[in-house]
Design a protein around this motif. Sequence first.
Motif, mmCIF file in Angstrom:
data_model
loop_
_atom_site.group_PDB
_atom_site.id
_atom_site.type_symbol
_atom_site.label_atom_id
_atom_site.label_comp_id
_atom_site.label_asym_id
_atom_site.label_seq_id
_atom_site.Cartn_x
_atom_site.Cartn_y
_atom_site.Cartn_z
ATOM 1 N N ARG A 1 1.141 -1.394 0.116
ATOM 2 C CA ARG A 1 -0.204 -0.212 -0.187
ATOM 3 C C ARG A 1 0.766 1.353 -0.379
ATOM 4 O O ARG A 1 -0.147 2.383 -0.184
ATOM 5 C CB ARG A 1 -1.112 -0.035 1.543
ATOM 6 C CG ARG A 1 -2.017 -0.896 1.241
ATOM 7 C CD ARG A 1 -3.312 -0.709 2.491
ATOM 8 N NE ARG A 1 -2.419 -0.811 4.390
ATOM 9 C CZ ARG A 1 -2.696 -1.842 4.539
ATOM 10 N NH1 ARG A 1 -2.769 -2.806 4.336
ATOM 11 N NH2 ARG A 1 -1.847 -1.821 5.391
ATOM 12 N N SER A 2 1.964 1.300 0.283
ATOM 13 C CA SER A 2 3.359 2.310 0.348
ATOM 14 C C SER A 2 3.403 3.191 -0.855
ATOM 15 O O SER A 2 3.325 2.752 -2.020
ATOM 16 C CB SER A 2 4.245 1.716 1.346
ATOM 17 O OG SER A 2 5.272 0.708 0.534
ATOM 18 N N SER A 3 4.200 4.611 -0.573
ATOM 19 C CA SER A 3 4.437 4.875 -1.652
ATOM 20 C C SER A 3 5.626 4.571 -2.226
ATOM 21 O O SER A 3 5.971 4.267 -3.737
ATOM 22 C CB SER A 3 4.815 6.204 -1.775
ATOM 23 O OG SER A 3 3.332 7.280 -0.885
ATOM 24 N N ASN B 1 1.089 8.243 2.441
ATOM 25 C CA ASN B 1 1.336 7.551 1.384
ATOM 26 C C ASN B 1 0.465 8.790 0.023
ATOM 27 O O ASN B 1 -0.134 9.187 0.216
ATOM 28 C CB ASN B 1 0.166 6.426 1.184
ATOM 29 C CG ASN B 1 0.271 5.392 1.890
ATOM 30 O OD1 ASN B 1 1.610 5.511 2.623
ATOM 31 N ND2 ASN B 1 -0.156 4.215 2.521
ATOM 32 N N HIS B 2 0.506 8.186 -0.845
ATOM 33 C CA HIS B 2 0.202 9.167 -2.136
ATOM 34 C C HIS B 2 -1.292 9.292 -2.814
ATOM 35 O O HIS B 2 -1.615 7.739 -2.527
ATOM 36 C CB HIS B 2 1.577 9.051 -3.388
ATOM 37 C CG HIS B 2 1.112 9.606 -4.573
ATOM 38 N ND1 HIS B 2 -0.256 10.615 -5.642
ATOM 39 C CD2 HIS B 2 2.184 11.089 -4.742
ATOM 40 C CE1 HIS B 2 0.250 11.375 -6.191
ATOM 41 N NE2 HIS B 2 1.403 11.539 -6.303
ATOM 42 N N GLU C 1 -3.017 4.359 5.480
ATOM 43 C CA GLU C 1 -2.940 6.010 4.746
ATOM 44 C C GLU C 1 -1.150 6.964 5.074
ATOM 45 O O GLU C 1 -0.892 7.459 4.869
ATOM 46 C CB GLU C 1 -3.119 6.940 5.491
ATOM 47 C CG GLU C 1 -5.236 6.766 5.509
ATOM 48 C CD GLU C 1 -5.970 8.052 5.888
ATOM 49 O OE1 GLU C 1 -4.822 8.415 7.058
ATOM 50 O OE2 GLU C 1 -7.288 7.651 6.086
ATOM 51 N N THR C 2 -0.454 6.157 5.923
ATOM 52 C CA THR C 2 1.390 6.429 6.307
ATOM 53 C C THR C 2 1.699 5.032 6.784
ATOM 54 O O THR C 2 1.116 4.650 6.605
ATOM 55 C CB THR C 2 1.012 7.146 7.330
ATOM 56 O OG1 THR C 2 0.505 6.706 8.393
ATOM 57 C CG2 THR C 2 -0.396 9.213 7.258
ATOM 58 N N ALA C 3 3.030 5.369 6.305
ATOM 59 C CA ALA C 3 4.757 4.624 6.498
ATOM 60 C C ALA C 3 4.590 5.748 8.104
ATOM 61 O O ALA C 3 4.865 6.782 8.124
ATOM 62 C CB ALA C 3 5.082 3.981 5.826
ATOM 63 N N HIS D 1 3.871 9.319 -6.783
ATOM 64 C CA HIS D 1 4.229 8.745 -5.867
ATOM 65 C C HIS D 1 4.657 8.942 -5.050
ATOM 66 O O HIS D 1 4.327 8.105 -3.890
ATOM 67 C CB HIS D 1 5.313 7.323 -6.983
ATOM 68 C CG HIS D 1 4.867 6.111 -7.915
ATOM 69 N ND1 HIS D 1 3.852 6.028 -7.777
ATOM 70 C CD2 HIS D 1 4.994 6.256 -8.826
ATOM 71 C CE1 HIS D 1 3.504 5.504 -9.559
ATOM 72 N NE2 HIS D 1 4.425 6.097 -9.419
ATOM 73 N N THR E 1 5.283 9.431 7.286
ATOM 74 C CA THR E 1 5.209 9.666 5.588
ATOM 75 C C THR E 1 4.200 9.398 5.054
ATOM 76 O O THR E 1 3.574 7.590 4.820
ATOM 77 C CB THR E 1 6.518 8.450 4.793
ATOM 78 O OG1 THR E 1 7.564 8.979 4.839
ATOM 79 C CG2 THR E 1 6.325 8.704 3.445
ATOM 80 N N PHE F 1 3.337 0.042 8.510
ATOM 81 C CA PHE F 1 2.736 0.052 6.599
ATOM 82 C C PHE F 1 1.080 0.428 7.297
ATOM 83 O O PHE F 1 0.358 -0.342 7.053
ATOM 84 C CB PHE F 1 2.935 -0.083 5.723
ATOM 85 C CG PHE F 1 4.795 -0.532 5.204
ATOM 86 C CD1 PHE F 1 5.332 0.625 4.188
ATOM 87 C CD2 PHE F 1 5.649 -1.850 5.509
ATOM 88 C CE1 PHE F 1 6.417 0.278 4.664
ATOM 89 C CE2 PHE F 1 6.750 -1.282 5.480
ATOM 90 C CZ PHE F 1 7.554 -0.318 4.898
#
Length: 594
Positions: free
Chosen positions: A48-50, A592-593, A289-291, A569, A590, A286
């Motif tokens: 799911r991460s950027s 996610n995009h 919405e965010t890491a 990304h 961080t 992860f």
Amino acid sequence: MRAALALTAALLVPAGLAAPAIPGILPAESVLVIGTPDATALREGFQRSSLFALWRDADMQAFVAPLAAEVTGATASLPAPLAMSVDEFFALFPRQVYAGISHFAPATGPGGAAGPDIGVFIAAETQQPQRVLEIIDALIAQTGAEQSRDTYTEQDVTVARNVLTFQRPSALPGEPGQEPGLDLATSEESVTLHTAVVDGLVIATIDEPLGPVIANLRSGSGGFAHGTAVTSTSAMVGSTAHQLVLHVNPAPVHSTLTQLATAGSPFNPAALGISDIQGLSMWLDFGPETADSWFALSLSPNPVGLGRLLRHGTASDFPALDWVPANAVTFSAMGYDLGATVTDAIALLTSVSPLAGGFLTGMMSTASQSLQFDIQGDLLSQLGREYVSYTVTDPAAAPGAFAGAQVYILGLRDAARVAGALARLAQPAVVGANQMAGGGMLEAEEYLGQTIYTPQAVFEGPAGADGVPAFAVVSDHLVIATDAAEMRAVISASQGQIEESVRQSERWAEIQRLAVAGANSFSYSDDAAAMAWAAQGLAQLGLISVMYPDIQIPLDFARVPGPDVFERHLTHTVSTGVMSERGWVSHTVTPNHD
């Protein structure tokens, strides 16, 4: 051996029962533990991460195609039990997977030489233990070692013991230039592999008997997870449920180095104070919405060595952030007493190695006499409680150009004293009769009432030119910039001549929103811009393969991704932390995009 373990596997993997948590059964004196409590959740979260989206981008895949081909070829060439896809790996190990160093203790080696004895472990939860045992056998076969196998029982668990002996060739004494093909002397080295299948886990250790692990398993207490190294750092974060974890226990390292130190040695490891650090941990998640990642380092209450260097965090309102342009690619700010840290570091070095400490202080004394100012008193000890740095890039730079500038801003206790030291370096008398006519080590330039110093041409290129570092004392701060042009921008900003500063921007508002309570360190990175800037420099690595054909880097440098690939990304990363006498804890986020 395999038959005994296969039977054990069938008997000791009860369906539907959760396997015990691996960190809780590892030896309490383990030094390093890294792994995941849920490999499937970790993989799904990463997807799911950027970063995963960037990796899957067609332009990025074209760039890394040679590397991917090498990895695929290497995997395909492995024996059948070892050649598995990523999907097959996660099917085999869907949940707990851990590895690390189970002990680090003093031992006596060949010839009576003292050294550390290191034990290694790997443990995983699996519903296919027989296949894991086949993989272990295949790995052993790849080593080419001679094998001696038997089994033993620890409580109700059958443990396989496999002694692997390696023949190491060595040149005969007095014949360092021996030609290949001549008979060489050989030496034997052996390691012992212990393997067990118990309660849904496959556990393998090297030079570490499984008795303590099984005892912890049966008692439900006493394992690594219950020790100070883990509990002290977990208490600082407030949570222990994460997708990826790393724990370091410094105590056994301190004990072993201290015991190995010989009388009369110039090195005193006890004075290093490794035991000042109770534990060091990192966690990673992860999310949708965010890491998120966390870092924690816990200190003992009364540090005597390294811990003294890590307890100088201070509060600061960071006035220098008003000088940082809002379009900085990265910036960071930290409340930290650098002067006190330098003083403690010199004292620590002297305690650990009087010879090295004496050499350093002697060198500083000699240099101070030559430069006509006290390096420690006029500069190092004057570094105050604020540190700010940032990076800007040149949007007009030509494609492939690695164009950017860095600025470091350090708060000062006595700015006038540091300014006087810089001024003396600009005087001809400072460097003696051999200096070129016309000045000292530094050349001075006046700008908006401030003095900018750059190295003279005899020391580093034309003074004031791009790429030649510049120094200035600006409003109680020592500023170090990539070049004089960037220093002028800092001075202008310090006098209010800045379009928008970081503190006025949405970035600072984002930092304040995500900051941990009591934070005295902050950092922000525009990940897309930073990666695009780094990729410009990465393109220059392609020249290595052209200049040195024997060195081949498996990347297609003709297809280095452009800025648009990263912008599709990547977003940004915010990190905030607290440095105090208790230790250091930080949280990094961080998004996610979209």
